[in-house]
Design a protein around this motif. Structure first.
Motif, short mmCIF file in Angstrom:
data_model
loop_
_atom_site.label_atom_id
_atom_site.label_comp_id
_atom_site.label_asym_id
_atom_site.label_seq_id
_atom_site.Cartn_x
_atom_site.Cartn_y
_atom_site.Cartn_z
N THR A 70 0.83 -1.21 0.00
CA THR A 70 0.00 0.00 0.00
C THR A 70 0.86 1.25 0.00
OG1 THR A 70 -1.76 -1.15 1.19
CG2 THR A 70 -1.81 1.25 1.23
N GLN A 71 1.92 1.22 0.84
CA GLN A 71 2.80 2.39 0.90
C GLN A 71 3.52 2.61 -0.43
OE1 GLN A 71 1.21 3.38 3.83
NE2 GLN A 71 3.08 4.56 3.81
N LEU A 72 3.95 1.49 -1.08
CA LEU A 72 4.64 1.61 -2.38
C LEU A 72 3.70 2.20 -3.43
CD1 LEU A 72 6.69 -1.73 -2.50
CD2 LEU A 72 7.60 0.60 -2.38
N GLU A 73 2.44 1.74 -3.41
CA GLU A 73 1.46 2.29 -4.34
C GLU A 73 1.26 3.78 -4.09
OE1 GLU A 73 -0.04 0.98 -7.00
OE2 GLU A 73 1.27 -0.74 -6.66
N LYS A 74 1.26 4.12 -2.81
CA LYS A 74 1.13 5.54 -2.47
C LYS A 74 2.33 6.32 -3.00
CE LYS A 74 -1.67 5.18 1.73
NZ LYS A 74 -1.69 5.38 3.20
N LEU A 95 2.42 9.12 -5.61
CA LEU A 95 3.06 10.37 -5.19
C LEU A 95 4.13 10.79 -6.20
CD1 LEU A 95 3.29 12.52 -2.99
CD2 LEU A 95 4.96 11.06 -1.83
N ASP A 96 4.89 9.79 -6.71
CA ASP A 96 5.94 10.08 -7.68
C ASP A 96 5.33 10.68 -8.94
OD1 ASP A 96 8.71 9.96 -8.50
OD2 ASP A 96 8.10 8.38 -9.88
N LYS A 97 4.19 10.11 -9.37
CA LYS A 97 3.49 10.64 -10.53
C LYS A 97 3.04 12.07 -10.26
CE LYS A 97 -0.54 9.77 -13.49
NZ LYS A 97 -1.73 8.91 -13.70
N LYS A 98 2.52 12.26 -9.06
CA LYS A 98 2.08 13.61 -8.69
C LYS A 98 3.24 14.58 -8.66
CE LYS A 98 -2.39 13.62 -7.97
NZ LYS A 98 -3.26 14.57 -8.71
N VAL A 99 4.40 14.10 -8.16
CA VAL A 99 5.59 14.95 -8.11
C VAL A 99 6.02 15.36 -9.50
CG1 VAL A 99 8.05 14.99 -7.56
CG2 VAL A 99 6.41 14.11 -5.88
N GLU A 103 4.16 15.49 -12.16
CA GLU A 103 3.17 16.42 -12.69
C GLU A 103 3.38 17.81 -12.11
OE1 GLU A 103 -0.55 14.68 -11.72
OE2 GLU A 103 -0.50 13.20 -13.35
N LEU A 104 3.69 17.83 -10.83
CA LEU A 104 3.93 19.12 -10.18
C LEU A 104 5.19 19.79 -10.70
CD1 LEU A 104 2.96 18.28 -6.49
CD2 LEU A 104 1.76 19.84 -8.04
N GLN A 105 6.21 18.95 -10.98
CA GLN A 105 7.45 19.51 -11.53
C GLN A 105 7.22 20.10 -12.92
OE1 GLN A 105 10.13 16.17 -11.22
NE2 GLN A 105 10.97 16.90 -9.26
N ASP A 106 6.44 19.37 -13.75
CA ASP A 106 6.11 19.89 -15.08
C ASP A 106 5.32 21.20 -14.95
OD1 ASP A 106 7.36 17.76 -16.23
OD2 ASP A 106 5.53 16.60 -16.58
#
Length: 854
Positions: free
Chosen positions: A702-706, A710-714, A716-719
């Motif tokens: 569950t934590q890895l999925e999070k 989160l990595d995807k969100k990061v 997206e946020l970086q872009d």
């Protein structure tokens, strides 16, 4: 004599008589579930009196910490209103374990009182049990007491019992008549301050069993108990116990905190109550108890709230009780060093409880005042049971606190009505736990409808196997299910926090899912889906779902490791206050006064996992005598109900507790342990939720999925950040380009060639080139030179329009290179735009002043 001198003289006297001076036992008798608190000096010697233990001495003396707030020995209501009852007191005592008996006990008591302490003989009275001619004769022959001062009384006054069961025997009490009428027997045992009982000589020769019968003990013993505070009052010639140096430092401190003098009776009573109660709270907490919702914890909470409310009568509205612990430690720390060692811890717990109760105390008092005023208007003086219950249920006012408040204004309370509502609340709670019984429509008051083959209890085989060949001894058809009783079963029925097992019953080629389990009169009832082919007497196979059971066992076994670790990390005050053990996670409630820090949680996890890796073997002590389990050192707590035979689960040298649940074979089978959350669920009670084994795997997944999410969100946020930064940069550049019109307006013409030159603010050479492009786009014909300081160096850009390139053969590269020489640099580029760099920023103004293309 000071109180310290009085205490010392008592111990020295009995030391001279061959007694071993022993330390007081803790006031919290965790090893004895029959007692809330130590209420007499003999508690620590109970095993000797019962013949189950021994000591390496036959005579002993000490001063024992005692608390009397419940049951037969309950002095709570008198505290503060009279001057000689206390919830906490010291009991000076001397004992004989099968050595001397009545003659010596009586002779030495008289010697200490009259020869050593010089109490006037004419003021002393003694009582004996109505049939104890032996004690009566010794008082007449071994002492010179006035024979008219020896009185007989019955069981109420002169037969001593520690509790409903246990060691007991006739006793002889010594009283001091402090009145002018000291030769009058009417004062003895009258419960008046003019005549105080100070010493009780108990002659223990019986043990009262659970059936109420008296049985002779293997040997006869002497157990005496003297009220230390009362003796101090008498020897210091004070009007009250509270006037002695035992209490005066506390009284003075309370007076200083409240700015109220200890003079008026209405002020004296709350000060006495507070001084008494802080002693009880401090010593109980120092010895391992904590305020809570049950058992001794609730007693302490009642006492603390009672004291806090009395503080309001002295206008003490902020937490103040915890401030008295320092004063108590100073006055009693010499004889009881634990109150000094645990001082900071005791203060934290008391302060936390005060803060919690203070939030509702004023509102509760306001409600009480409204209720009493309304009754007064109706000319009624009995507070209804529902109002008393509301004060308890909503504002945490214990019954006795409301009772005290009512008594102060001449009111009484409807105790019967309150008790009825309390019982209804308890019944509702019990019914909630039995909800599943109703769900299967079982009449649980008898088993007649099962038509049992035999009345034997179901043998539980689940400690050793998960599959059992068994026989149906009873079956009942229900509306939606079948209820089946087996002669033996591996299925565990929910108990001790551990959930029911799940699994199947197999008969020939058919299988039936067990959807629920019940236990009644030691029969385990298996509830299976309806329309079965099962019949009474059939031999079947009961199969527990192994994966589910193993997950449950991992979570159950680790609760024992968690409990031990919490006590090691946080302190021995930690007690289990409830638990839930399922297949996916565990929940463990425990007594503690504050939120766990990140460091504490990390330490607890680390220690538990370290112990699990030790591969500690499970040792399951099954069906052993209760006393044997106690001697082994197994952890148990007051409030748990234990039979004559108990189960104890031990893992190596790390944990050993009373437990009837199922467990793994060794600690390594638990795998990893992970705390999921920690929070408060009630005042003084915390809850940890955690998991083990596959639960930890699921947690990690569950934590890895999070983290993936989160990595995807990061990204997206970086872009988005880059996009915003670009837009912001363009906006800034656009703003900076506003300088171009000014540059255009400052053109210089030489030989019909327009020259544009200026200093600009650019953050990079790329930005400077953009300035150049913009400038070139805005001039019809000419040469431009822009200069900026970039990273501490000179940056140059030169632009040339197409017509000059074609007609005059001008080149921006050649022009900018020649210009750069002035600032100790060089450069080059294309004919229409070129750049250069220089080192000497001090020559920029010179460069702009002298720049020319001719």
């Amino acid at each position: 004599m000071t109180s310290q001198e009085i205490r010392k003289s008592f111990l020295d006297f009995f030391k001279s008589k061959g007694h071993t001076i022993v330390n007081s036992s803790p006031v919290v008798p965790f090893e004895d579930p029959t007692l809330l608190f130590a209420n007499a000096g003999m508690n620590q010697f109970k095993d000797v009196f019962l013949g189950t233990g021994n000591r390496n001495y036959k005579r002993a003396a000490d001063t024992q910490k005692c608390i009397r707030v419940s049951g037969k020995h309950n002095d709570l209501e008198e505290v503060g209103y009279d001057t000689y009852h206390h919830t906490f007191f010291e009991m000076l005592g001397n004992w004989s374990f099968g050595d001397y008996y009545k003659a010596e006990a009586i002779q030495w008591a008289w010697e200490l009182l009259t020869d050593v302490w010089k109490i006037p003989k004419e003021r002393l009275w003694v009582t004996v049990y109505r049939t104890d001619d032996e004690a009566l004769n010794f008082w007449k022959t071994k002492t010179d007491i006035n024979h008219n001062h020896i009185l007989r009384f019955d069981e109420k006054d002169n037969f001593w019992e520690m509790g409903e069961t246990g060691p007991c025997g006739p006793c002889s009490e010594i009283h001091v008549n402090l009145s002018d009428d000291f030769d009058n027997p009417k004062y003895v045992n009258a419960g008046v301050p003019e005549c105080l009982e100070i010493w009780n000589l108990v002659f223990i020769q019986y043990n009262r069993g659970a059936d109420g019968l008296l049985n002779e003990l293997p040997a006869r013993h002497v157990d005496t108990g003297m009220g230390f505070e009362r003796v101090c009052k008498i020897l210091q010639n004070k009007e009250s116990n509270y006037d002695t140096d035992v209490f005066s430092p506390l009284i003075e401190r309370i007076s200083k905190l409240s700015n109220v003098k200890y003079e008026a009776e209405n002020d004296k009573i709350p000060m006495r109550v507070i001084a008494d109660h802080i002693r009880t709270l401090s010593f109980a907490i120092a010895d391992g108890a904590v305020p809570g919702n049950e058992g001794r914890g609730y007693v302490l909470r009642r006492i603390l709230r009672r004291a806090a409310r009395y503080g309001r009568k002295l206008n003490l509205k902020e937490p103040f009780l915890f401030r008295l612990v320092d004063d108590l430690a100073k006055t009693m720390g010499d004889v009881f060093p634990e109150i000094v060692e645990k001082k900071d811890y005791v203060k934290k717990i008391i302060k936390s409880e005060e803060e919690h109760f203070n939030k509702t105390l004023d509102r509760g008092i306001e409600l009480f005042d409204n209720i009493s005023k309304e009754l007064e208007n109706k000319k009624e003086k009995i507070i209804k049971g529902e109002d008393v219950f509301k004060l308890y249920d909503t504002f945490g006012f214990p019954f006795d606190l409301t009772n005290v408040m009512a008594r102060e204004i001449g009111f009484s309370v409807d105790e019967a009505g309150y008790n009825k509502l309390m019982e209804e609340a308890k019944t509702k709670s019990r019914e909630a736990t039995k909800e599943k019984f109703a769900s299967v429509n079982v009449t649980m008051n008898n088993l007649d409808s099962f038509a049992l083959i035999n009345d034997n209890e179901t043998e539980f085989t689940g400690y050793d196997e998960l599959n059992s060949v068994t026989k149906i001894v009873g079956i009942k058809k229900d509306v939606s299910n079948d209820l089946i009783i087996l002669d033996r079963t591996p299925f565990y029925v929910e108990a001790g926090g551990q959930v029911d097992d799940i699994g199947k019953l197999r008969f020939n080629d058919s299988e039936f899912t067990v959807i629920d389990l019940l236990k009644f009169e030691n029969k385990i009832i298996h509830i299976v889906e309806s329309e079965t082919l099962l019949v009474k007497g059939a031999e079947i196979k009961a199969e527990v779902d192994a994966k589910y059971r193993w997950d449950v066992m991992r979570n159950h076994s680790v609760t024992h490791f968690l409990h031990a670790t919490l006590r090691n990390v946080l302190g021995t005050h930690v007690q289990q206050a409830g638990s839930y053990v399922g297949s996916e996670y565990l929940r463990f409630d425990f007594s503690h006064f504050q939120k766990l820090t990140h460091e504490e949680i990390f330490d607890i996890e680390s220690i538990v996992n370290e112990q699990l890796r030790r591969n500690l073997p499970k040792i399951h002590h099954k069906n052993i005598p209760f006393d044997e389990a106690k001697k082994m050192g197994a952890i148990m707590f007051f409030g748990d109900k234990y039979g004559d035979k108990v189960n104890v689960v031990q893992f190596g040298d790390y944990t050993m507790e009373f437990c009837g649940g199922t467990h793994v074979n060794n600690s390594s089978e638990i795998g990893l342990f992970k705390i999921l959350s920690e929070a408060s669920i009630a005042s003084g009670i915390r809850r940890i939720e955690a998991t083990t084994g596959i639960g930890v795997e699921k947690y990690l997944i569950t934590q890895l999925e999070k983290y993936k999410h989160l990595d995807k969100k990061v990204n997206e946020l970086q872009d988005e950040k880059k996009k915003i930064e670009k837009e912001l940069s363009e906006l800034k550049l656009k703003e900076k380009l506003n300088i171009i019109p000014k540059i255009l307006a400052q053109k210089i013409s030489t030989n019909n060639i327009d020259i544009y030159k200026s200093r600009v603010e650019a953050e990079s050479m790329d930005e400077l080139k953009l300035f150049g492009d913009e400038l070139r786009n805005r001039i019809k014909s000419g040469v431009g030179l822009l200069v900026s300081i970039i990273d501490g160096k000179v940056g140059l850009v030169c632009v040339v329009t197409d017509d000059l390139i074609k007609e005059k053969k001008f080149s921006a590269g050649k022009i900018v290179n020649e210009a750069a020489l002035i600032v100790d640099g060089k450069g080059g580029g294309r004919p229409h735009l070129a750049t250069a760099g220089g080192k000497d920023i001090s020559k920029i103004d010179e460069l702009l002043r002298n720049f020319s293309v001719i």
